[in-house]
Design a protein around this motif. Structure first.
Motif, PDB file in Angstrom:
ATOM      1  N   ASN A  26      20.612  14.323 -11.547  1.00 20.64           N
ATOM      2  CA  ASN A  26      20.215  15.426 -12.417  1.00 20.64           C
ATOM      3  C   ASN A  26      21.206  15.603 -13.567  1.00 20.64           C
ATOM      4  O   ASN A  26      20.809  15.802 -14.722  1.00 20.64           O
ATOM      5  N   TYR A  27      22.489  15.529 -13.270  1.00 20.62           N
ATOM      6  CA  TYR A  27      23.502  15.795 -14.282  1.00 20.62           C
ATOM      7  C   TYR A  27      23.486  14.724 -15.382  1.00 20.62           C
ATOM      8  O   TYR A  27      23.554  15.043 -16.574  1.00 20.62           O
ATOM      9  N   LEU A  28      23.395  13.457 -14.994  1.00 21.06           N
ATOM     10  CA  LEU A  28      23.434  12.388 -15.986  1.00 21.06           C
ATOM     11  C   LEU A  28      22.258  12.463 -16.959  1.00 21.06           C
ATOM     12  O   LEU A  28      22.414  12.227 -18.160  1.00 21.06           O
ATOM     13  N   THR A  43       9.423  12.374   0.766  1.00 20.28           N
ATOM     14  CA  THR A  43      10.468  12.792  -0.155  1.00 20.28           C
ATOM     15  C   THR A  43       9.846  13.228  -1.473  1.00 20.28           C
ATOM     16  O   THR A  43       8.646  13.098  -1.692  1.00 20.28           O
ATOM     17  N   MET A  44      10.702  13.761  -2.341  1.00 14.77           N
ATOM     18  CA  MET A  44      10.274  14.173  -3.676  1.00 14.77           C
ATOM     19  C   MET A  44      11.439  13.954  -4.618  1.00 14.77           C
ATOM     20  O   MET A  44      12.559  13.693  -4.184  1.00 14.77           O
ATOM     21  N   GLN A  45      11.183  14.073  -5.913  1.00 14.49           N
ATOM     22  CA  GLN A  45      12.275  14.020  -6.877  1.00 14.49           C
ATOM     23  C   GLN A  45      12.923  15.389  -7.041  1.00 14.49           C
ATOM     24  O   GLN A  45      14.138  15.502  -7.046  1.00 14.49           O
ATOM     25  N   SER A  46      12.101  16.440  -7.167  1.00 17.43           N
ATOM     26  CA  SER A  46      12.655  17.782  -7.386  1.00 17.43           C
ATOM     27  C   SER A  46      11.994  18.872  -6.558  1.00 17.43           C
ATOM     28  O   SER A  46      12.639  19.836  -6.197  1.00 17.43           O
ATOM     29  N   PHE A  47      10.689  18.739  -6.272  1.00 15.11           N
ATOM     30  CA  PHE A  47      10.017  19.851  -5.600  1.00 15.11           C
ATOM     31  C   PHE A  47       8.837  19.373  -4.777  1.00 15.11           C
ATOM     32  O   PHE A  47       8.275  18.292  -5.003  1.00 15.11           O
ATOM     33  N   VAL A  48       8.452  20.217  -3.820  1.00 16.90           N
ATOM     34  CA  VAL A  48       7.207  20.070  -3.091  1.00 16.90           C
ATOM     35  C   VAL A  48       6.480  21.400  -3.185  1.00 16.90           C
ATOM     36  O   VAL A  48       7.106  22.471  -3.119  1.00 16.90           O
ATOM     37  N   VAL A  60      12.458  23.775  -3.744  1.00 18.75           N
ATOM     38  CA  VAL A  60      13.193  22.940  -4.695  1.00 18.75           C
ATOM     39  C   VAL A  60      14.576  22.628  -4.124  1.00 18.75           C
ATOM     40  O   VAL A  60      15.510  23.410  -4.294  1.00 18.75           O
ATOM     41  N   PRO A  61      14.753  21.495  -3.445  1.00 19.94           N
ATOM     42  CA  PRO A  61      16.059  21.178  -2.849  1.00 19.94           C
ATOM     43  C   PRO A  61      17.046  20.653  -3.876  1.00 19.94           C
ATOM     44  O   PRO A  61      16.663  20.022  -4.870  1.00 19.94           O
ATOM     45  N   GLN A  62      18.324  20.881  -3.623  1.00 24.16           N
ATOM     46  CA  GLN A  62      19.385  20.371  -4.477  1.00 24.16           C
ATOM     47  C   GLN A  62      20.308  19.424  -3.705  1.00 24.16           C
ATOM     48  O   GLN A  62      21.396  19.091  -4.181  1.00 24.16           O
ATOM     49  N   ALA A  63      19.882  18.990  -2.542  1.00 24.37           N
ATOM     50  CA  ALA A  63      20.688  18.059  -1.738  1.00 24.37           C
ATOM     51  C   ALA A  63      19.744  17.019  -1.142  1.00 24.37           C
ATOM     52  O   ALA A  63      19.227  16.161  -1.850  1.00 24.37           O
ATOM     53  N   VAL A  64      19.494  17.104   0.171  1.00 22.81           N
ATOM     54  CA  VAL A  64      18.488  16.241   0.801  1.00 22.81           C
ATOM     55  C   VAL A  64      17.116  16.628   0.266  1.00 22.81           C
ATOM     56  O   VAL A  64      16.777  17.813   0.191  1.00 22.81           O
ATOM     57  N   ARG A  65      16.328  15.632  -0.105  1.00 26.12           N
ATOM     58  CA  ARG A  65      14.987  15.891  -0.673  1.00 26.12           C
ATOM     59  C   ARG A  65      13.946  15.311   0.280  1.00 26.12           C
ATOM     60  O   ARG A  65      13.298  14.314  -0.011  1.00 26.12           O
ATOM     61  N   ALA A  67       6.472  22.545 -13.027  1.00 27.08           N
ATOM     62  CA  ALA A  67       7.415  21.438 -13.214  1.00 27.08           C
ATOM     63  C   ALA A  67       8.473  21.775 -14.260  1.00 27.08           C
ATOM     64  O   ALA A  67       9.653  21.451 -14.091  1.00 27.08           O
ATOM     65  N   ASN A  68       8.067  22.451 -15.331  1.00 28.49           N
ATOM     66  CA  ASN A  68       9.033  22.794 -16.369  1.00 28.49           C
ATOM     67  C   ASN A  68       9.908  23.977 -15.969  1.00 28.49           C
ATOM     68  O   ASN A  68      11.064  24.074 -16.397  1.00 28.49           O
ATOM     69  N   GLU A  69       9.381  24.871 -15.149  1.00 24.77           N
ATOM     70  CA  GLU A  69      10.224  25.937 -14.603  1.00 24.77           C
ATOM     71  C   GLU A  69      11.329  25.338 -13.733  1.00 24.77           C
ATOM     72  O   GLU A  69      12.479  25.802 -13.756  1.00 24.77           O
ATOM     73  N   ILE A  70      10.985  24.304 -12.984  1.00 28.31           N
ATOM     74  CA  ILE A  70      11.966  23.669 -12.116  1.00 28.31           C
ATOM     75  C   ILE A  70      12.951  22.835 -12.936  1.00 28.31           C
ATOM     76  O   ILE A  70      14.150  22.792 -12.635  1.00 28.31           O
ATOM     77  N   LYS A  71      12.468  22.177 -13.989  1.00 23.17           N
ATOM     78  CA  LYS A  71      13.392  21.472 -14.897  1.00 23.17           C
ATOM     79  C   LYS A  71      14.395  22.450 -15.499  1.00 23.17           C
ATOM     80  O   LYS A  71      15.593  22.141 -15.630  1.00 23.17           O
ATOM     81  N   ASP A  72      13.933  23.623 -15.858  1.00 20.11           N
ATOM     82  CA  ASP A  72      14.802  24.674 -16.382  1.00 20.11           C
ATOM     83  C   ASP A  72      15.863  25.050 -15.342  1.00 20.11           C
ATOM     84  O   ASP A  72      17.053  25.178 -15.656  1.00 20.11           O
ATOM     85  N   TYR A  73      15.449  25.200 -14.085  1.00 20.44           N
ATOM     86  CA  TYR A  73      16.367  25.554 -12.998  1.00 20.44           C
ATOM     87  C   TYR A  73      17.405  24.457 -12.766  1.00 20.44           C
ATOM     88  O   TYR A  73      18.585  24.743 -12.527  1.00 20.44           O
ATOM     89  N   GLU A  74      16.987  23.193 -12.850  1.00 24.22           N
ATOM     90  CA  GLU A  74      17.885  22.079 -12.557  1.00 24.22           C
ATOM     91  C   GLU A  74      18.767  21.679 -13.742  1.00 24.22           C
ATOM     92  O   GLU A  74      19.591  20.775 -13.619  1.00 24.22           O
ATOM     93  N   THR A  75      18.604  22.367 -14.879  1.00 23.41           N
ATOM     94  CA  THR A  75      19.349  22.022 -16.093  1.00 23.41           C
ATOM     95  C   THR A  75      20.100  23.260 -16.570  1.00 23.41           C
ATOM     96  O   THR A  75      19.666  23.941 -17.508  1.00 23.41           O
TER      97      THR A  75
END
Length: 890
Positions: free
Chosen positions: A297-299, A674-679, A691-696, A767-775
């Protein structure tokens, strides 16, 4: 008709496994030198496939640079085949940008040595992810040689067309029985070779008279007498088969020349019936999976967009440094390394690579933020706070940040003197530490050095931050006064913001009220602990299991109310079995304290969770958290690399077959995914997403499979084990290798979020709400007295930038994958994808008119010129799960 058998000399080389990459390198150099020598000496040998990954030749040449010209010659002569990968990556846990960089680095490195094999060769990765056909096609790769994940029942022939989630297609030439079947040949039984398994199946499944015969296996050396073996086979089968040493491109060309009728296979391929795919590998070594999630996510969300912004303002874009970071991520993305089905020693190396990436990436971001911040015009104020937004839409977020202030009292204002709302969480006097570390390059120059310096953690509301840009603020000290900090209370059990009201039940579960539609979600965030009888490859329930829920544990509740953020804390006195033996006897004698923190922030639809677990004592178990959706649906929606996918909640047909024919299955057809950001679970009126930030890793369980169960961690003590409930038969890996560090006997921390919606998924902007959360917004504080140990001292810079800036904005319909500097031109690449299940058209508005805007592929080849009208560009309409790369140049 005589069948042509294409014998492909190769090795499958795991860079690290139960052995380290350095140990493997010693043997790789020996084996590869023998291959190079042999290919040079023996004109009739043919060619050799170096596992489709250029990291191996990179390792070799780092120790034998004197062989560079020899390697180049063999590659150019098509005797040694390299690439297209950098490493043989996992596809499900690895991000789309990581996979793209893996392939681009592999293709570029091989090109520097004479050329890459333009075939997607994936012999051993654990399944085939549904974004891959699109990624391959966008890189100009039309053919793939694959193995794991495809069910023979669904792909009755080895050659077929594979269509990804977005509709992109590649031709697949499946290794029907694996890459290793020709690695060991019993020469006393040559007459039986082609009529017994596995070659019996290989011949039967071929669509043409061209047969694939892979000659190699794991870390195997070249077979010196291969021409002699081929001669023996030709003598044995002269009327039925013609054997020849060949390359994969030769074999593929021969099949295509016969123009077979290829069936169409759609979607992700993760069947464990005919070969193992280790579906629950997504949660092995949760501590390292967490680092992978955070850094991917950071990169892509922070580092590359920030460095691109720095480039726009004149700072050199560090291509070499970024390539080095993606190479380290690529080494960790190799299927065993990403799966963490490796020894403890190797996991420690993987972790160190991640920590190196983290340190380098954050340092690059920090220096770039400083470069921009110190060039903004402001001669009046000695302390500035510059807030950066790396997404192309206006954002308004509450930020938790640690700042340094000369006073306990202060105000924060923008250039128009509008004040920023904030609340202080903690305050410490750091005067001696900071002032003692201040460095002046010119000690005679007068700079602002305060009498006191306080380290203050606070929540801030900076208001609206411009799209893909920044806004600068000033911290102005005021006369010191007493600061009242928010205090915990044990008399309240409820928190609230504009969107939610959350209360704690008597059993420690949560009631979550969605205030926008009045929907109550009772009994949420229940922790579920059970035994793990599995290994590094597979979670498998204990053979005599005991499930322990947080609702049966004693607990305490604490609440903190603030102007900008409310916090709810639940302290569970969790008691669990010490090990699988105690679990089988129902003995819960071991303490596992758990702290769950829930945050509600002003104007934020994300409910933020943090779970802290003291796992010092328990062994071989799993901890999950359950959210009951109360939705009746047939599928889950999860995001993949570039879009979303609908998965059935349960594989009913496969499970029925498993129950009747378990001996024919390599693995139980579980629905752990699994997922990339959310289920998300959704109907037409509402949705709920985790929306997990560790194990997905998730599974839909409970009544009508309406409960989303998110894995927090699992622990185990062996690399491989045999006869698991979910994976019967032989051990995967090695059952002699103990992995005590994989028991994770230490304090663990996991973050995730929950959000609810008032519409169906496709009508939301989830999806964009979650992108906002992860950024997260990036805040850079600058003051001359902070130069020293906190930041490196640098020479003064010219101030010419405005206090507020935005380069471009979108309508926020498509989701941003990343923003990066083009490798070949002066401009920038913006990659977007469609997370919905319908067609989407996006518009980009630039702050100044760009010289050109183009659609390009992943090789930066121009696909389409776009017209700029009044600084605006309308993008082509793109479909579900499609990505598009936009090049723009000023």
């Amino acid at each position: 008709m005589i069948k042509k058998v294409f014998v492909i000399p190769h090795t499958h080389w795991d860079r690290e496994w139960f052995f380290t990459s350095e140990r493997a390198k010693a043997y790789l150099v020996q084996n590869l030198k023998e291959i190079i020598d042999h290919l040079e000496r023996n004109e009739n040998y043919g060619s050799f496939l170096l596992d489709g990954q250029t990291s191996l030749i990179e390792d070799y040449l780092s120790w034998r640079p004197q062989d560079l010209d020899r390697v180049k010659k063999l590659v150019k002569e098509k005797k040694l085949f390299l690439g297209p990968w950098y490493t043989q990556t996992d596809q499900f846990v690895t991000s789309g940008e990581s996979i793209i960089n893996n392939l681009r680095i592999g293709m570029s490195s091989a090109s520097d040595l004479g050329g890459y094999m333009n075939v997607a060769y994936v012999p051993d990765s654990f399944g085939q992810e549904s974004s891959m056909p699109q990624i391959y096609s966008n890189l100009g790769i039309k053919d793939a040689v694959l193995y794991r994940g495809f069910s023979k029942a669904d792909t009755k022939k080895s050659e077929f067309v594979w269509q990804g989630e977005d509709g992109a297609e590649v031709r697949v030439f499946r290794m029907a029985c694996g890459y290793f079947i020709g690695g060991v040949v019993d020469e006393t039984k040559l007459a039986e070779l082609m009529t017994t398994e596995p070659f019996k199946t290989v011949v039967q499944q071929a669509t043409t008279n061209n047969i694939l015969f892979p000659n190699g296996s794991d870390m195997a050396p070249l077979r010196n007498d291969l021409p002699e073996l081929i001669a023996k086979l030709n003598n044995t089968y002269e009327k039925k088969y013609q054997f020849k040493a060949a390359s994969l491109p030769e074999y593929i060309a021969a099949v295509k020349k016969d123009q077979p009728d290829m069936m169409l296979v759609k979607g992700e391929q993760d069947s464990g019936k005919d070969m193992r795919v280790h579906k629950s590998i997504y949660s092995s070594r949760a501590d390292i999976k967490k680092l992978n999630t955070e850094l991917q996510n950071y990169l892509t969300n922070i580092m590359q967009p920030v460095l691109s912004m720095g480039s726009y303002f004149g700072l050199d874009y560090p291509f070499a440094a970024i390539k080095s970071l993606w190479q380290k991520m690529g080494k960790n993305a190799a299927h065993d390394s990403m799966g963490n089905c490796v020894s403890d020693q190797v996991n420690s190396v993987i972790k160190m690579r991640y920590l190196e990436v983290d340190d380098t990436a954050r340092s690059l971001v920090d220096s770039t933020l400083r470069f921009i911040s110190t060039r903004i015009k402001d001669k009046k104020h000695p302390i500035t706070l510059t807030v950066f937004n790396t997404l192309p839409f206006v954002r308004k977020k509450i930020i938790t940040k640690t700042l340094y202030s000369p006073s306990r009292s202060f105000k924060i204002v923008d250039s128009e003197k509008n004040e920023v709302a904030y609340e202080i969480n903690s305050i410490e006097d750091d005067t001696n530490l900071i002032k003692a570390a201040t460095i002046q390059l010119n000690p005679g120059e007068k700079i602002y050095i305060p009498e006191k310096v306080y380290r203050i953690n606070l929540n801030l509301d900076f208001g609206e931050i411009p799209p893909y840009g920044y806004k600068q603020f000033n911290l102005i000290p005021l006369e010191n006064k007493e600061i009242e900090l928010n205090k915990l209370t044990t008399t309240d059990t409820q928190i609230e913001n504009e969107y939610y009201q959350i209360s704690v039940n008597a059993d420690g579960s949560l009631n979550i009220l969605d205030k926008l539609n009045g929907k109550l979600y009772p009994n949420q965030a229940i922790l579920e602990e059970n035994g793990d009888g599995g290994d590094s490859y597979n979670y498998s329930p204990a053979k005599k299991d005991l499930i322990i829920y947080s609702t049966g544990q004693t607990h305490q509740v604490q609440v903190l109310h603030g102007k900008l953020q409310d916090k709810l804390i639940i302290l569970f006195n969790y008691k669990v079995p010490k090990n699988l033996e105690m679990r089988s006897r129902g003995i819960t004698d071991t303490e596992m304290p758990v702290k769950m923190v829930i945050k509600l922030t002003k104007s934020d639809k994300m409910i933020k969770f943090k779970v802290l677990v003291d796992n010092a004592k328990p062994l071989s178990h799993r901890l999950c958290v359950d959210f009951a959706s109360q939705l009746n649906t047939n599928f889950s929606i999860a995001d993949i690399q570039f879009g979303t996918i609908k998965r059935p909640l349960v594989k009913e047909k496969d499970l029925a077959d498993w129950e009747q024919n378990q001996e024919k299955w390599q693995e139980k057809p579980i629905s752990i995914n699994t997922m990339q950001s959310f289920v998300c679970l959704s109907n037409t009126k509402r949705n709920i997403a985790v929306v997990p930030q560790a194990v997905r890793e998730y599974e839909c369980v409970g009544a009508k499979n309406s409960v989303i169960r998110l894995t927090l961690f699992r622990s185990f003590g062996m690399l491989g084990k045999s006869d698991l409930l979910y994976r019967p038969g032989r051990a995967s890996g090695d059952e002699t290798v103990a992995t005590p560090d994989a028991q994770l006997n230490r304090k663990l921390e996991f973050k995730f979020a929950l959000t609810t919606g008032q519409s169906g998924y496709d009508q939301s902007n989830l999806a964009n709400e979650i992108k906002d959360y992860e950024t997260p917004l990036q805040v850079y504080e600058y003051a001359e007295f902070l130069n020293g140990r906190l930041t490196f001292p640098l020479n003064p810079s010219m101030q010419f930038l405005k206090s507020q800036f935005s380069l471009f904005k979108t309508e926020n319909k498509l989701t941003v994958s990343t923003i990066e500097k083009s490798r070949y031109d002066h401009g920038y690449n913006l990659r977007l994808y469609n997370p919905t299940f319908h067609q989407v058209r996006e518009q980009i508005t630039f702050a100044k008119k760009p010289r050109m805007v183009q659609v390009v592929d992943l090789r930066d080849h121009v696909l389409q010129d776009l017209t700029v009208i009044n600084k605006k560009v309308t993008l082509p309409e793109i479909g579900h799960a499609k990505f598009i790369t936009i090049y723009f140049e000023f």
